[in-house]
Scaffold this active site. Structure first.
Site, PDB file in Angstrom:
ATOM      1  N   ARG A 126       0.814  -1.236   0.000  1.00 18.87           N
ATOM      2  CA  ARG A 126       0.000   0.000   0.000  1.00 18.87           C
ATOM      3  C   ARG A 126       0.842   1.280   0.000  1.00 18.87           C
ATOM      4  NH1 ARG A 126      -3.125  -3.155   3.752  1.00 18.87           N
ATOM      5  NH2 ARG A 126      -4.816  -4.110   2.573  1.00 18.87           N
ATOM      6  N   LYS A 152       3.657  11.127 -11.194  1.00 23.79           N
ATOM      7  CA  LYS A 152       2.811  10.277 -12.037  1.00 23.79           C
ATOM      8  C   LYS A 152       3.560   8.978 -12.279  1.00 23.79           C
ATOM      9  CE  LYS A 152      -0.092  13.381 -14.740  1.00 23.79           C
ATOM     10  NZ  LYS A 152      -0.383  13.867 -16.103  1.00 23.79           N
ATOM     11  N   GLU A 164      10.405  17.321 -24.806  1.00 23.24           N
ATOM     12  CA  GLU A 164       9.670  17.628 -23.564  1.00 23.24           C
ATOM     13  C   GLU A 164      10.184  18.932 -22.943  1.00 23.24           C
ATOM     14  OE1 GLU A 164       6.953  16.278 -22.498  1.00 23.24           O
ATOM     15  OE2 GLU A 164       7.014  14.097 -22.383  1.00 23.24           O
ATOM     16  N   LYS A 221       7.684  22.699 -13.880  1.00 22.35           N
ATOM     17  CA  LYS A 221       6.853  21.550 -13.498  1.00 22.35           C
ATOM     18  C   LYS A 221       6.522  21.604 -12.005  1.00 22.35           C
ATOM     19  CE  LYS A 221       5.832  16.788 -14.203  1.00 22.35           C
ATOM     20  NZ  LYS A 221       6.065  15.571 -14.963  1.00 22.35           N
ATOM     21  N   GLU A 230      -4.032  16.820 -11.045  1.00 20.12           N
ATOM     22  CA  GLU A 230      -4.527  17.174 -12.387  1.00 20.12           C
ATOM     23  C   GLU A 230      -6.029  17.427 -12.434  1.00 20.12           C
ATOM     24  OE1 GLU A 230      -2.302  15.393 -15.668  1.00 20.12           O
ATOM     25  OE2 GLU A 230      -4.192  15.250 -16.762  1.00 20.12           O
ATOM     26  N   ARG A 281      -2.588  21.296 -14.299  1.00 22.66           N
ATOM     27  CA  ARG A 281      -1.585  20.276 -14.617  1.00 22.66           C
ATOM     28  C   ARG A 281      -1.846  19.639 -15.981  1.00 22.66           C
ATOM     29  NH1 ARG A 281       1.452  15.657 -10.944  1.00 22.66           N
ATOM     30  NH2 ARG A 281       2.670  14.865 -12.710  1.00 22.66           N
ATOM     31  N   ASN A 328       0.309  18.278 -20.603  1.00 23.57           N
ATOM     32  CA  ASN A 328       0.106  17.241 -21.622  1.00 23.57           C
ATOM     33  C   ASN A 328      -0.009  17.819 -23.027  1.00 23.57           C
ATOM     34  OD1 ASN A 328       0.059  15.022 -19.828  1.00 23.57           O
ATOM     35  ND2 ASN A 328      -1.956  15.689 -19.154  1.00 23.57           N
ATOM     36  N   HIS A 335       0.286  15.603 -26.094  1.00 23.77           N
ATOM     37  CA  HIS A 335       0.262  14.206 -25.656  1.00 23.77           C
ATOM     38  C   HIS A 335      -0.960  13.438 -26.154  1.00 23.77           C
ATOM     39  CE1 HIS A 335       3.631  15.461 -23.284  1.00 23.77           C
ATOM     40  NE2 HIS A 335       3.752  14.304 -22.672  1.00 23.77           N
ATOM     41  N   HIS A 347       0.233  10.276 -27.732  1.00 25.59           N
ATOM     42  CA  HIS A 347      -0.092   8.937 -27.204  1.00 25.59           C
ATOM     43  C   HIS A 347      -0.791   8.101 -28.279  1.00 25.59           C
ATOM     44  CE1 HIS A 347       0.035  10.157 -22.636  1.00 25.59           C
ATOM     45  NE2 HIS A 347       1.227   9.997 -23.167  1.00 25.59           N
ATOM     46  N   HIS A 358       8.933   8.412 -26.964  1.00 23.58           N
ATOM     47  CA  HIS A 358       7.879   9.265 -26.418  1.00 23.58           C
ATOM     48  C   HIS A 358       8.052  10.723 -26.870  1.00 23.58           C
ATOM     49  CE1 HIS A 358       4.842  10.714 -23.662  1.00 23.58           C
ATOM     50  NE2 HIS A 358       5.723  11.533 -23.092  1.00 23.58           N
TER      51      HIS A 358
HETATM   52  P1  NAD Z   1      13.421   5.166 -21.632  1.00 23.71           P
HETATM   53  O1  NAD Z   1      13.219   5.073 -20.187  1.00 23.71           O
HETATM   54  O2  NAD Z   1      12.963   4.024 -22.480  1.00 23.71           O
HETATM   55  O3  NAD Z   1      14.961   5.440 -21.926  1.00 23.71           O
HETATM   56  C1  NAD Z   1      15.397   5.574 -23.255  1.00 23.71           C
HETATM   57  C2  NAD Z   1      16.540   4.608 -23.595  1.00 23.71           C
HETATM   58  O4  NAD Z   1      17.745   5.115 -23.061  1.00 23.71           O
HETATM   59  C3  NAD Z   1      16.396   3.227 -23.009  1.00 23.71           C
HETATM   60  O5  NAD Z   1      16.856   2.283 -23.939  1.00 23.71           O
HETATM   61  C4  NAD Z   1      17.304   3.262 -21.779  1.00 23.71           C
HETATM   62  O6  NAD Z   1      17.789   1.982 -21.423  1.00 23.71           O
HETATM   63  C5  NAD Z   1      18.423   4.123 -22.278  1.00 23.71           C
HETATM   64  N1  NAD Z   1      19.148   4.875 -21.276  1.00 23.71           N
HETATM   65  C6  NAD Z   1      18.655   5.494 -20.202  1.00 23.71           C
HETATM   66  N2  NAD Z   1      19.607   6.225 -19.629  1.00 23.71           N
HETATM   67  C7  NAD Z   1      20.724   6.048 -20.332  1.00 23.71           C
HETATM   68  C8  NAD Z   1      22.032   6.577 -20.240  1.00 23.71           C
HETATM   69  N3  NAD Z   1      22.377   7.491 -19.329  1.00 23.71           N
HETATM   70  N4  NAD Z   1      22.959   6.162 -21.141  1.00 23.71           N
HETATM   71  C9  NAD Z   1      22.626   5.271 -22.126  1.00 23.71           C
HETATM   72  N5  NAD Z   1      21.388   4.782 -22.281  1.00 23.71           N
HETATM   73  C10 NAD Z   1      20.440   5.173 -21.393  1.00 23.71           C
HETATM   74  O7  NAD Z   1      12.717   6.461 -22.233  1.00 23.71           O
HETATM   75  P2  NAD Z   1      12.569   7.949 -21.679  1.00 23.71           P
HETATM   76  O8  NAD Z   1      12.548   8.784 -22.877  1.00 23.71           O
HETATM   77  O9  NAD Z   1      13.530   8.251 -20.604  1.00 23.71           O
HETATM   78  O10 NAD Z   1      11.133   7.934 -20.999  1.00 23.71           O
HETATM   79  C11 NAD Z   1       9.968   7.742 -21.739  1.00 23.71           C
HETATM   80  C12 NAD Z   1       8.873   7.297 -20.790  1.00 23.71           C
HETATM   81  O11 NAD Z   1       8.604   8.312 -19.839  1.00 23.71           O
HETATM   82  C13 NAD Z   1       7.566   7.003 -21.497  1.00 23.71           C
HETATM   83  O12 NAD Z   1       7.077   5.756 -21.054  1.00 23.71           O
HETATM   84  C14 NAD Z   1       6.653   8.117 -21.035  1.00 23.71           C
HETATM   85  O13 NAD Z   1       5.311   7.733 -20.970  1.00 23.71           O
HETATM   86  C15 NAD Z   1       7.206   8.419 -19.671  1.00 23.71           C
HETATM   87  N6  NAD Z   1       6.893   9.771 -19.191  1.00 23.71           N
HETATM   88  C16 NAD Z   1       6.366   9.896 -17.936  1.00 23.71           C
HETATM   89  C17 NAD Z   1       6.102  11.143 -17.426  1.00 23.71           C
HETATM   90  C18 NAD Z   1       5.595  11.284 -16.031  1.00 23.71           C
HETATM   91  O14 NAD Z   1       5.233  12.395 -15.640  1.00 23.71           O
HETATM   92  N7  NAD Z   1       5.579  10.241 -15.239  1.00 23.71           N
HETATM   93  C19 NAD Z   1       6.368  12.287 -18.194  1.00 23.71           C
HETATM   94  C20 NAD Z   1       6.915  12.129 -19.469  1.00 23.71           C
HETATM   95  C21 NAD Z   1       7.179  10.855 -19.956  1.00 23.71           C
HETATM   96  N1  GLY Z   2       4.017  14.804 -18.053  1.00 21.65           N
HETATM   97  C1  GLY Z   2       2.783  15.360 -17.615  1.00 21.65           C
HETATM   98  C2  GLY Z   2       2.614  15.448 -16.138  1.00 21.65           C
HETATM   99  O1  GLY Z   2       3.481  15.094 -15.385  1.00 21.65           O
HETATM  100  O2  GLY Z   2       1.603  15.871 -15.683  1.00 21.65           O
END
Ligand code: NAD
Ligand code: GLY
Length: 361
Positions: free
Chosen positions: A118, A140, A182, A224, A234, A238, A242, A245, A249, A262
């Site tokens: 939890r 998130k 982003e 942010k 949100e 907030r 997006n 997005h 998405h 992404h």
């Molecule tokens: P990712 O986590 O897939 O990383 C991209 C690639 O880079 C992967 O292959 C990873 O293994 C590699 N990598 C990571 N760090 C590295 C480094 N320092 N050196 C070499 N390789 C490295 O992708 P991302 O772009 O970081 O994240 C995308 C995700 O984030 C999506 O799923 C998206 O939905 C999510 N997201 C979430 C929020 C949120 O608010 N929670 C906001 C924006 C995006």
């Molecule tokens: N990436 C959108 C949010 O965190 O709200």
């Protein structure tokens, strides 16, 4: 080093930004509970940074869960592997989960922390630019459903974020550009000076100037943090984070999660939102051109792939999390630095955007 605070009363937390912050035990140790730490990472990042992090945690009980790399693995099945590691290592409510990786790892490890017994505490150590400017902050957490991005998740804030810019040295250029998308988003939503700054410094950012990258991360995270502090769950403002997005998405799910990065989908999505804003008479054409030019200079896509038809787009957009009472809501722009949310638009205008902002087959 820069330090920011996400102000959420008892749930406030610091964001430390700079070269080498991952190696500083004083920043990390205070957040490790009596049950030690479970580091969640993937195969790629483990090779590069796991040992470094384990050294920082010397003297602590540390276990690891190494999951497969990629958006295609941001699933309930992979989450089950993290729960297995928590059970195997007898982790209780006093464990601290550490997310070491990009947004995929951060979102999954965060969701595991939100749900394990939890809710347990977790630290974000983002290693991609995208995760450092955006996903590691704000709480998130989620995994994907095969038919919808981030559909299964929870709001759960980390206790600390350590954005170590040294990790960007090993990041593939395509992932760096994805993070730039982003970052530009923050200028467009609410910070026109930051958009100007990005126009000026883009070549140095892409050229891995770590001081300028730290400044970009600071400015994005400050934006942010300001938004999350007033609307954590949100209910209002907030949603503006997006921008791009709903279109993005749909591209990610339509192509299959992991085909486009992404940030690539967000880049095309923002250009589509800009096109739609202009069609509605809200955004001037010269601003649309400036936005497209900046994404183009960053080597990012500005149009949707030809393989996702307008009809398919509309189907996919209908399962967006911003749909309210059956109405699709879009984030659009009045100007660079001024965004708004609306469900009040002519469906023909949306269809026109979907038809025009699309690669030819
Ligand atoms: P990712 O986590 O897939 O990383 C991209 C690639 O880079 C992967 O292959 C990873 O293994 C590699 N990598 C990571 N760090 C590295 C480094 N320092 N050196 C070499 N390789 C490295 O992708 P991302 O772009 O970081 O994240 C995308 C995700 O984030 C999506 O799923 C998206 O939905 C999510 N997201 C979430 C929020 C949120 O608010 N929670 C906001 C924006 C995006
Ligand atoms: N990436 C959108 C949010 O965190 O709200």
């Amino acid at each position: 080093m820069n330090v920011l605070e996400v102000c959420l009363g008892d749930f406030s937390y610091p964001i430390h930004i700079g070269a080498g912050v991952m190696k500083d035990p004083e920043l990390l140790m205070p957040h490790i509970g009596s049950g030690g730490a479970l580091i969640v990472t993937n195969e790629t990042i483990a090779t590069l940074y796991l040992e470094r992090l384990e050294q920082t945690l010397t003297g602590q009980k540390v276990a690891t869960a190494v999951v497969p790399d990629g958006e295609a693995y941001k699933t309930l099945d992979t989450l089950a592997q993290i729960y297995d590691a928590l059970i195997d290592n007898r982790c209780g409510r006093d464990v601290t989960i550490i997310a070491l990786g990009g947004g995929v790892i951060g979102d999954m490890a965060g969701f595991a922390a939100a749900t394990w017994q939890r809710g347990v505490r977790y630290v974000q150590i983002p290693t991609t630019l995208l995760a450092q400017v955006d996903s590691s902050v704000g709480g998130k957490t989620a995994v994907n459903h095969p038919r919808g991005k981030n559909m299964i998740g929870a709001f759960h804030q980390p206790v600390c974020v350590l954005a170590d810019t040294e990790t960007l040295h090993t990041l593939p250029p395509r992932d760096l550009r994805s993070g730039i998308a982003e970052t530009i988003k923050y200028g467009l939503i609410r910070d026109p000076d930051f958009f100007d700054w990005m126009e000026t410094h883009l070549p140095d950012l892409v050229g891995l100037d770590l001081d300028l990258l730290a400044e970009a991360i600071r400015r994005a995270c400050q934006n942010k943090a300001d938004v999350v502090a007033v609307d954590e769950r949100e209910h209002g403002e907030r949603a503006l984070l997006n921008l791009g997005h709903t279109f993005g998405h749909a591209i990610e799910t339509g192509l299959g999660h992991g085909q486009w990065l992404h940030g690539e989908a967000v880049s095309a999505g923002i250009c589509m939102a800009a096109d739609m804003s202009a069609r509605m008479g809200r955004l001037r054409q010269d601003a649309v051109a400036r936005i497209n030019t900046l994404f183009e200079r960053a080597g990012l896509p500005r149009r949707a792939p030809s393989t996702v038809s307008p009809d398919r787009f509309l189907e996919l957009m209908a399962v967006d999390k911003k749909v309210l009472a059956g109405n699709l809501r879009l984030i659009l722009l009045n100007d660079i630095g001024e965004s708004f949310i609306t469900s009040d638009f002519e469906p023909e205008l949306l269809r026109a955007t979907l038809e025009i902002c699309r690669d030819s087959a």
